[in-house]
Every structure is written in C-alpha cells, then in structure tokens.
Design a protein around this motif. Structure first.
Motif, PDB file in Angstrom:
ATOM      1  N   ALA A  66       0.830  -1.211   0.000  1.00 34.62           N
ATOM      2  CA  ALA A  66       0.000   0.000   0.000  1.00 34.62           C
ATOM      3  C   ALA A  66       0.858   1.254   0.000  1.00 34.62           C
ATOM      4  O   ALA A  66       0.561   2.239  -0.694  1.00 34.62           O
ATOM      5  N   GLY A  70       1.016   4.088  -3.045  1.00 36.41           N
ATOM      6  CA  GLY A  70       0.789   5.509  -2.816  1.00 36.41           C
ATOM      7  C   GLY A  70       1.980   6.354  -3.220  1.00 36.41           C
ATOM      8  O   GLY A  70       1.814   7.428  -3.827  1.00 36.41           O
ATOM      9  N   GLU A 616     -10.494   4.369   5.672  1.00 35.89           N
ATOM     10  CA  GLU A 616     -10.333   4.653   4.239  1.00 35.89           C
ATOM     11  C   GLU A 616      -9.001   5.383   4.043  1.00 35.89           C
ATOM     12  O   GLU A 616      -8.950   6.614   3.989  1.00 35.89           O
ATOM     13  N   TYR A 617      -7.940   4.623   3.944  1.00 37.36           N
ATOM     14  CA  TYR A 617      -6.606   5.206   3.818  1.00 37.36           C
ATOM     15  C   TYR A 617      -6.456   6.040   2.544  1.00 37.36           C
ATOM     16  O   TYR A 617      -5.789   7.060   2.535  1.00 37.36           O
ATOM     17  N   GLY A 618      -7.091   5.586   1.472  1.00 42.89           N
ATOM     18  CA  GLY A 618      -6.917   6.231   0.179  1.00 42.89           C
ATOM     19  C   GLY A 618      -7.383   7.674   0.154  1.00 42.89           C
ATOM     20  O   GLY A 618      -6.837   8.504  -0.572  1.00 42.89           O
ATOM     21  N   ASP A 622      -5.121  10.833  -1.040  1.00 41.38           N
ATOM     22  CA  ASP A 622      -5.585  11.707  -2.117  1.00 41.38           C
ATOM     23  C   ASP A 622      -5.548  13.178  -1.698  1.00 41.38           C
ATOM     24  O   ASP A 622      -5.147  14.046  -2.477  1.00 41.38           O
ATOM     25  N   SER A 800     -10.964   7.474  -3.531  1.00 33.73           N
ATOM     26  CA  SER A 800      -9.976   6.717  -2.784  1.00 33.73           C
ATOM     27  C   SER A 800      -8.676   6.702  -3.552  1.00 33.73           C
ATOM     28  O   SER A 800      -8.669   6.611  -4.750  1.00 33.73           O
TER      29      SER A 800
END
Length: 800
Positions: A66, A70, A616-618, A622, A800
């Motif tokens: 992950a 990113g 919700e890491y995304g 973002d 996300s």
C-alpha cells in the motif's frame, strides 16, 4: 567587493578564452567518468543485497504494498507536472544570451539532463526505500522468535536490521554521486572550454527539480504526519502508527516522497551546482587543469564513499547505531583527505607561473604553491562536514543535553516544549553559521590578494565537502527507512517485544542522521552559493565588456552603501522568510484537511476503534497528493522570478546584494528550522521510551504537540531553503548578461526592462494572492457539535 566592475573586464575574457582541455586532462576526465559509472555498478550490487532480505509476514507485505502504491502514484503525478514546467524553461533558456547557438542549445539540453538526473535520483531513492522498509521490519522481527524456538541474539538482529537500512541509503548515495559526476564529466568532454556555460543549465535543471520535489514532498509528508499525530495520538490516544488511524499509510508514503526522494534530489543538485561553480572559477584561476581538477576531488569522494558505506558495520562494543555510522563517516573523510593530498601533489604544478592557460597577471605572479591552496581548501570542506556533523548531533541526539532538556520541559506543558525547541534551534543556528562562515573565510584567505583565487578556494572547499556526500545521502535515507519499518511493524502487529524496541532505537538514530544530513546539506548550499556568487560577479564583468557599458554606472557596483543595493539586500532576506512562510502555511492547510478527514472517519465509522471497520486510507493519500501538487507552485515561482524582478528593476549590483541577503538569512533560517524540528522529534522519542511518564502521559502529549510544530520546520521549509538559494543564484547568473545588456549597454531599453520586471512581479503577486485565498482548514461548530471543514481540499477528496 565594492566599486564598479569594469576594471575586471580586460583580463577576464582573455582568461576564459585561454583555457583548453588538453589530451592529458581529457584522459583524466574519462577516468573520472569511468569512476562515476563504477558508482552506479556498486549501487546495483547493493540493490541486490537489500532485495535479497526477507519481507516478513503476509500482513507486513500488504502494508508495504500500500505504501509502495501511494508513493509511486504521487511521484508519477508530480513528475508529470514538473515535466511541463521543465519544457517551458528549456525554451526560455534558448532566449538568454550566449556566445553562440551551440552553447544555447547545450545549456538547454543539459538543463533537461540535469532535471532528469535529479528526478531519477529521487525516484530511485523512493523506489528502493519502500521495498527496504518491510525488510528492516522483518529483520527486527527475528528478535522475537516463534514459541519453542531458541532465542536470537538481540545485538545480531539489531545489526542486521541496521545494515539493511543503511545499505539502502548507500544505493541512493551511489546514484547521487555517480549521476552527478557522470553528467558533469560528459559536459566537460563534449564542450571542453565552453563547459562552464553549459553546466549552468545542468545545475539549474537539478536545482529546480530538487526544489519542487523538496517542497511538494515536504508538504505531503508533514500534512499526513501532523494530521495523524494530532488526531491519533492526542485526541484518540492510540499509537503513532496504529492501523486504525486513516492517515498512517499517507504518513508512511510521505516519509518516502519527502525524505527519500526529496532529500536525494536535494543533495544531487548540491553536488551538481557545486561542480558548476568550481568549474566556472577553476577555468579562470587554474587554466587547463581547472577543467579537470574540480572533478577529480569528488571522484575521490566516490571511491571513499564506497569504503564508508561498507565500513558502517555495527560492532558489539558500539554504544548505539550512531557509533557505527560515525565510524563510517570519519573513515570516509580521512581517506578522502589523504587521497586528495596525493592527487594534488601528483597533478598540480608547484607554482602559479606554471599554470598553462592562465593569462591573468595577478594569478600568474601570485606567490605561493597552488598545491597547498588546493589541499588546504579541500581539507577545509572535509573538516567543515565533520564539525557540522558533530554540532548537529549534539543538538538533536537523544543522549545529549539539549534534547533531554526539552524532554524535561514536557512536565510543564506544550508551551514550554515549544519555547525550549525554538530556543535550541536559534542557538544552534548561530554556531552552525559561524562554522560555515569560518570555513568560507578560511578558504577565501588562501587566495591572498587575488579575488579569483580566493573564490576558487571557496569552490574547492565545496568540492571537499562533496567527498562525503555519498555517506551523507546514505545517512539521510537510513532515517525514513527506519521510520517506515517501525510503522509497518506497528500497523501489522507482527513485531513485538524486543523486535519493536530494535526498531524504536533505529528510528531514534534515524532522526539524528536526518538532522545531521540537513545540517551538512545547508553547509553545501552556502559554499555553492558563495562560489556561484563569485561566478555571478565575473559574468557581469564579461557582460559589461561585451556591451560597452559605461564605467560609472551605479547599478554595476556592489557597494552596500548605495540605497538600491541595500534595498536588494533586504529583499533577499525577505524572500527567505516569505518562502518559509508559504511552505509552512501550505502544510498547515493540508494538515487541517487531514485532521478533519480522520476525525470524520472516527465519527462516522465507530467500528474503526474496535477493528470491526477498516479506515479509508486512500482518501487521506488523495488529500495530501492534491494539496502538495497544488501548493508547490507558489514557492517555486517565487524562487525563479524574484531575482528577475530585482535585477531588471534595481540593477545587477542590487541583484548581487539580493543574493548576499538571501544567503545570510537562508543559512540561519535553515539551521534553525532543521535543528529545532529534529530536537522536538527526538524529545518525543525520549518520552516514548519511558521518561517523564512515558506514552499516554501529559508529558507525552506535550512533546507530540512540539513535534507537530517541528514537522514542517525540519522536513518542509528548512530543507527547501537549500535548493532555493542555489536556484536564485543560478537564475541570477543566467540573467546577468541580459540585465547588463538592457540596462547599461549601447542598446539599453528601459521599456524591455520594465516589461520583464512587471510581468515577473505580476506572476509572483498573483501566485501569492491565490495561495492566500485558498481555504484554510478550520472548523465551524455546527448545532450538532460536529466540526465541518471549509477546506477545498477536503471537499475535493472524494475518491480513494
């Protein structure tokens, strides 16, 4: 440097024309290029060693994946954005004056090559760091064996983890010195005596990309870090890298795009710009050998960097990881000094009269031995690096009094923590500035009555400091790799007990190495800027002769008693403050957006706290990506356009004063920001290790707040000042002939000057206005007691 420039004009152009690249020098430059390629080969060997290590559990691998995703996504978007900017600058450089079209074309082409190398260095650093961090965590995990398995030797486990992290940095160090030396060598081989003019483009490309990567990456990493700490640690009372915190992945991504990619690009451009200044001045001061000797010194540094990186092998007797790192650094520095001494006495003549290609009678008649000047100047740079390393370590290491004093102030609350950190930062800036100033002045004194030799000695001191860059970059990358390893371990929950303590200790050492490398990077920036300042002086002299400028023009003087020059000095100091304020404010806005997003997730998804729901890491990634790419434009435009406004409005003398003001203020500001931030960070580590109440105590909360204040100081604004100084110096160097031509020559045009200055000023004012008009992440308490963000970034972050 008072008085008009025209007295220099008769000697300088003939000196520039006289230097050539002889067959012997060409062979030396070819050998130097081969050394640069060897550095890249060593980097590949180190990559294989790092990637051969185990990656740990499936959960650890998924978290690392992950972070990799990113980091790759952010850096790809950033490089696409910067690619457009690079193309525009490519064509603008074609319009600036040069002796012929081949120089203009070469300057523009090597601008792109410098930008590409800088971006590649940063990208490679990030690419390997996001793969190494999980391997460091996996190595530390061996300290806690499976049930029934025999216990592992804790010291051996710690040493193995540290070796993986440091050799990851070694890869980045080898790419930094290899690509920098290879690029400069290729320019000298292709353009020979015209190489310094073309190298201006190479240095500008490296510096511009580094500045944007530093600012953008710094905004990303600190927005995520501050947001994660304020909500996670302070409000929710959960650990720093707890998987329940939606900002944790963004925080780990930020460490790589900010510290790894940004710092690698920063030190690469320091390398390139110092070589530019040394070759420009060496061509005049040392003639034929001046086109090769400034490359020979950092080539020796490449060899000793290899030795230094492999010398960082922890021993059982070492007090901490810093002991092994210090040993590698000092072994590299001492061997560099010995080898430079051998090269100096084997390569340089024993008198200035024997320097071929030099026509300046002031240099040819200079008493003394050029070998002594070269050796002592390079030695000053090496010693300066060692002293800065020790001084910065004193103010930022957890075992030293300054950090321990900040830790004690946590018992009385966050206000005293902040005050103590600011005090230490201000004090340390003075000592660092004095050391750097003594280094510059000591090198300057070597030139005696010849200003040109004195300036070349300053540039050689810069190349001496470059001999340690390979190890310095390795030290810097070690920091974020260790930090990320601890984050992956904590998020996965698969590294506990002794293994977790191994990573905590490595992270504390990494905080110190990051602070040390920032200090040394600042020293390289000042030496490079001082040498470029001399190059700027001579560019004016050459331009004055070319356009028949009038000798009495006040705008050509660097006399500080003139009001226009004093105004330029003040403006130079002011730009450093404005640049720092814009960078810190950008972090504040973006961090506010992160805070509101993380709070929203905790509020709307209460199952996050009991692990029944996943954050919700995304969304946080973002937010940080959008804000970083949006916010980096204004500081970048300020750095490029401010010298243009000053030069075309107040003259080249005022522009020189502008650079002096920026160098002086920038040195103090950068050290203050870096050291105060580093001290706050390690004071937090000190409390987390159990001092003054440990984790979860009021003292811990106080140091967390101090650390959040220090984050944008040490990782955004402070480091970005380094490329800022060099970008402004290079822009001034490139526009100086145009300023002289349109201001003082026979074809002077007030209309063109005013048009250029007004256009540049309009862009700066517009960019700052737009930046200040952006939404600030503040909360308005609604009737239901929930906070709503008014930040446009939060509103926009819906994917996300």
């Amino acid at each position: 440097m008072a008085g008009p420039f025209p007295p220099l004009q008769n000697d300088l152009p003939s000196s520039l024309a006289a230097a050539t690249l002889t067959d012997d020098n060409r062979m030396i430059v070819l050998v130097i290029a081969a050394v640069a390629i060897a550095a890249l080969v060593v980097a590949v060997v180190l990559v294989r060693q790092v990637l051969a290590a185990g990656e740990g559990t499936d959960k650890m691998k998924s978290i690392a994946a992950a972070v990799q995703e990113g980091a790759n996504a952010y850096l790809a978007r950033q490089l696409r954005t910067l690619g457009v900017f690079a193309v525009v600058v490519f064509f603008l450089l074609m319009l600036l004056p040069a002796d012929d079209w081949s120089q203009r074309a070469g300057r523009s082409v090597f601008f792109l090559i410098g930008a590409l190398f800088s971006a590649a260095t940063g990208y490679i650093g990030m690419w390997l760091a996001v793969r190494s961090n999980v391997r460091v965590a996996a190595a530390a995990r061996e300290a806690t064996p499976a049930e029934g398995a025999p216990p592992k030797d804790l010291t051996d486990v710690s040493h193995r983890a540290m070796k993986i992290a440091f050799r990851t940095g070694g890869v980045v160090g080898m790419f930094t010195v290899g690509l920098g030396l290879l690029g400069a060598s290729c320019v000298v081989l292709v353009y020979a005596a015209d190489a310094p003019k073309v190298l201006e483009g190479f240095g500008l490309g490296a510096a511009l990309i580094a500045m944007f990567m530093r600012v953008g990456g710094g905004i990303f990493t600190k927005a995520a870090d501050v947001g994660a700490d304020l909500v996670g640690k302070v409000e929710q009372g959960i650990p720093e890298d707890d998987p329940r915190n939606a900002a944790t992945i963004a925080d780990n991504v930020g460490d790589n795009v900010g510290d790894c990619a940004g710092m690698a690009a920063d030190l690469f451009e320091s390398y390139a710009v110092t070589l530019v200044a040394a070759l420009i001045l060496g061509k005049v001061a040392f003639g034929d050998v001046g086109l090769a000797f400034p490359l020979l010194v950092p080539a020796i540094g490449v060899v000793t960097a290899m030795i230094g990186i492999f010398a960082v092998a922890p021993r059982r007797a070492d007090r901490s990881g810093m002991t092994a790192i210090n040993r590698g650094f000092f072994i590299s520095a001492v061997i560099s000094l010995v080898l430079v001494g051998i090269a100096v006495f084997a390569y340089l003549p024993s008198s200035y009269g024997d320097l071929t290609g030099v026509t300046d009678p002031g240099i040819l008649g200079h008493a003394g031995d050029p070998r002594v000047l070269a050796l002592v100047a390079v030695g000053i740079g090496i010693v300066l690096a060692a002293l800065i390393q020790q001084l910065t370590g004193y103010f930022t290491e957890t075992t030293r009094r300054p950090v321990r004093d900040i830790g004690k102030t946590s018992l009385t609350g966050p206000a005293t923590v902040v005050l103590a950190g600011i005090s230490i930062g201000l004090e340390s800036a003075v000592y660092s500035a004095v050391l750097i100033g003594l280094g510059v002045y000591g090198a300057f004194l070597l030139g005696g009555s010849s200003v040109m030799l004195a300036l070349f000695a300053v540039a050689l001191a810069g190349t001496g400091l470059l001999t340690t860059v390979g190890v310095i970059v390795a030290m810097d990358t070690f920091g974020p790799v260790s930090d990320n390893a601890q984050g992956i371990a904590e998020m996965s929950g698969d590294v506990e007990g002794a293994g977790a303590q191994v990573l905590t200790d490595l992270d504390a050492v990494g905080n110190t190495t990051k602070a040390i490398t920032k200090g040394i990077a600042i020293a390289t920036a000042v030496l490079a800027a001082a040498a470029l300042f001399g190059s700027y002086r001579d560019a004016i002299a050459s331009a004055v002769a070319d356009v028949n400028a009038r000798a009495g023009e006040l705008g050509l003087s660097l006399d500080i008693s003139q009001p226009n020059n004093l105004v330029g000095l003040v403006l130079g100091a002011s730009v450093v403050f404005l640049f720092s304020g814009l960078a810190i404010n950008a972090v504040s806005r973006s961090a506010g957006s992160v805070v509101f997003e993380v709070r929203r997730q905790f509020r709307e998804h209460p199952g996050i706290m009991d692990y029944s729901e996943k954050p919700e890491y995304g969304r946080v990634v973002d937010i940080c990506t959008k804000d970083a790419l949006r916010e980096l434009a204004t500081p970048g435009l300020l750095a490029v356009l401010a010298p243009i406004v000053v030069g075309f409005t107040l003259g080249v003398g005022a522009l020189g004063s502008y650079l002096a003001g920026a160098i002086g203020t920038g040195t103090l500001m950068a050290v203050f920001l870096a050291n105060s931030g580093g001290a706050w960070d390690n004071a937090k580590k000190l409390v987390e290790d159990g001092h003054h109440g440990g984790k979860g105590s009021e003292a811990h909360a106080a140091t967390v707040i101090g650390d959040t204040v220090g984050d944008p100081f040490k990782d955004t604004a402070g480091p970005a000042i380094n490329p800022l100084l060099k970008v402004m110096n290079l822009v001034a160097l490139l526009i100086a002939p145009a300023v002289v031509q349109f201001s003082y020559g026979d074809n002077a045009s007030t209309g063109i000057r005013v048009l250029i200055a007004v256009l540049a000023l309009t862009v700066i004012v517009g960019a700052v206005y737009v930046s200040k008009r952006r939404g600030i992440a503040v909360g308005d308490e609604g009737n239901d007691g929930t906070a709503e963000s008014v930040s446009s970034a939060s509103d926009a972050a819906t994917v996300s």
